[in-house]
Structures are given as C-alpha cells and as structure tokens.
Design an enzyme around this catalytic site. Sequence first.
Site, short mmCIF file in Angstrom:
data_model
loop_
_atom_site.label_atom_id
_atom_site.label_comp_id
_atom_site.label_asym_id
_atom_site.label_seq_id
_atom_site.Cartn_x
_atom_site.Cartn_y
_atom_site.Cartn_z
N ARG A 1 11.94 -5.07 4.61
CA ARG A 1 11.34 -3.78 4.47
C ARG A 1 12.47 -2.99 5.44
NH1 ARG A 1 5.88 -1.72 5.33
NH2 ARG A 1 6.08 -2.53 7.79
N ARG B 1 -0.62 -9.32 12.92
CA ARG B 1 -1.10 -7.63 11.84
C ARG B 1 -1.87 -8.77 11.16
NH1 ARG B 1 4.13 -4.40 10.75
NH2 ARG B 1 2.82 -4.14 9.35
N LYS C 1 0.71 -1.53 0.19
CA LYS C 1 -0.28 0.37 -0.31
C LYS C 1 0.56 1.31 -0.04
CE LYS C 1 -2.14 -1.31 4.28
NZ LYS C 1 -1.99 -2.23 3.66
N ARG D 1 -10.15 0.18 8.64
CA ARG D 1 -9.58 -0.68 8.33
C ARG D 1 -10.27 -1.68 9.64
NH1 ARG D 1 -3.87 0.42 9.08
NH2 ARG D 1 -2.31 -1.63 9.26
N ARG E 1 11.39 -0.57 10.94
CA ARG E 1 9.89 -0.59 12.02
C ARG E 1 10.00 -1.41 13.03
NH1 ARG E 1 4.62 0.69 7.97
NH2 ARG E 1 3.82 -0.77 9.48
#
Length: 214
Positions: free
Chosen positions: A127, A171, A13, A88, A160
């Site tokens: 990431r 998640r 996203k 969400r 992160r």
Amino acid sequence: LRTVLLGPPGAGKGTQAVRIVEKYNVPHISTGDIFRENIKNGTELGKKAQEYMNKGELVPDDLVIDLATSRLLEDDCKNGFLLDGFPRTVYQAEKLDEFLTAHGMKLDKVIDIEVEKEELITRLTGRRVCKKCGASYHVVNIPPKKEGICDICGGELFQRADDTVETVENRIEVYNEQTMPLVDYYKRADNIVTIDGALPLETVFAEIVKSIGE
Ligand code: AP5
Ligand code: ZN
C-alpha cells in the site's frame, strides 16, 4: 445513513469509504485517520496513540470512545455518518450503542468486508498513501498513473509506519482476537452484511451499494 465498516486491516475499508461517502453524502469518520492526524501535529493524544499503533496494538478504549462519540455530535453527522475503524472491541460497540440510544439514533447497517490473511499481507505491504489527500494505492493492484504521485491531487505517496510485515501480522492477530467478536455482536442485532472483499474494488462497491440500497 448511519453505518459502520468492519473488516481486518487491509480489507479495503478506507478504499470503499471514499466511494461510500461520496455517493451517500455523509462524513467519513476514521479513528485511524484522526490518530494519524494527531501524530502529525504532535499532540498529546498523538504521542500516546503512536506507541500502540507502531506495534500494531489497539489504542486503549478510553482514548478512543470519547474521541469518536464527540465527533458524532458535530453538525455534519446529523443526517448520518460512516464509521471506519470504530468500534473495534465489544466494549467500544456497547459504548457506541449506549451513545446512539441516548441520542435517539441507531445504526442502519454494519458492513463487514472479509479478506483472507495472505491477501491482506500482500495488500498492506504494497500500500502507498497520498500525503496530501489520503488516497490509497497499491504498487501492483492499484498503481498510480505516475510512480509515487497521487492521481487525484498530485501529492507524494508514502508507506505507513505500521505497514511492515511484522506489524501487519500482529494487526491481523489483534483483529482476530479483539475485533472479530463484533461480527457476532452485530449478528444479534441482525443488521450486519458480509461482503467478499477479495473481489475487484468496483465489484465490492457495487455489493455494498446493493446492501445499503440506492
Ligand atoms: P486504521 O487506520 O483503522 O487501520 P486498519 O483497520 O488497520 O485498516 P487499514 O487502513 O490498514 O486498511 P483498510 O481496510 O482501510 O484498507 P485499504 O482500503 O487502505 O487503524 C490503524 C491503527 O489505529 C490500529 O492498528 C490501532 O492501533 C489504531 N486504532 C484505530 N481505530 C481504533 C479503535 N477504534 N480502537 C483502538 N485502536 C484504534 O486497502 C489496503 C490496500 O489494498 C491498499 O493498497 C488498496 O489500494 C488495496 N485494495 C483495496 N481494495 C482492493 C481490492 N478490492 N482489490 C485489490 N486491492 C485492493
Ligand atoms: Zn492525493
């Protein structure tokens, strides 16, 4: 252009959002980014949000809804916006609809980016994000030209806090339970398009542009 980006954590996203807002010239509104900014600045909101984010849980609806809708009232959203990570929950989606209706607006498109679980885990644990400009890289898939350094601004890359294996798995579970029902919610309004997010990022972007229109 008024759009929502939907999809599990790691679907791409944020990666696509950067390209979409550049092409369509609308602001990128990421509730996750707003919370991370608040955490960085040590605000009360940041302190509250951090507890949930570090566990991979959703921040409670009442901390999110006003934050997102008041952002939509700002001047730069007059001609459109790209919402990333909001809504969400079905409750958030209902509140967003109420807000838009009350202001004579409606969503043009909901873009749902789908990727399977194993790939999501690989993407998120690999990431790296730029401290300065927020650009996303991947140690294997999308490496920066120079290790640990952002191609765009030269900023330092970091991982992160919620990109550890355990948190990532939670998640994804939270997404399946609380956010997936939004796909059916928006199917009823008949303005949702599903995109295969496992394809290379330029292909994914081309599909998004095709669905929105030039
Ligand atoms: P948020 O910041 O929204 O995170 P998220 O939804 O978990 O999504 P991510 O940013 O992790 O993934 P992405 O889809 O943007 O993937 P990316 O493009 O980086 O939310 C964080 C937390 O904040 C939540 O857990 C919650 O606690 C809280 N929160 C936020 N909004 C909330 C709300 N509305 N209500 C309640 N709580 C809320 O890509 C991932 C990786 O894959 C990168 O390394 C990238 O380089 C790579 N990649 C991307 N595309 C491709 C491709 N096509 N091929 C190969 N690799 C790719
Ligand atoms: Zn950068």
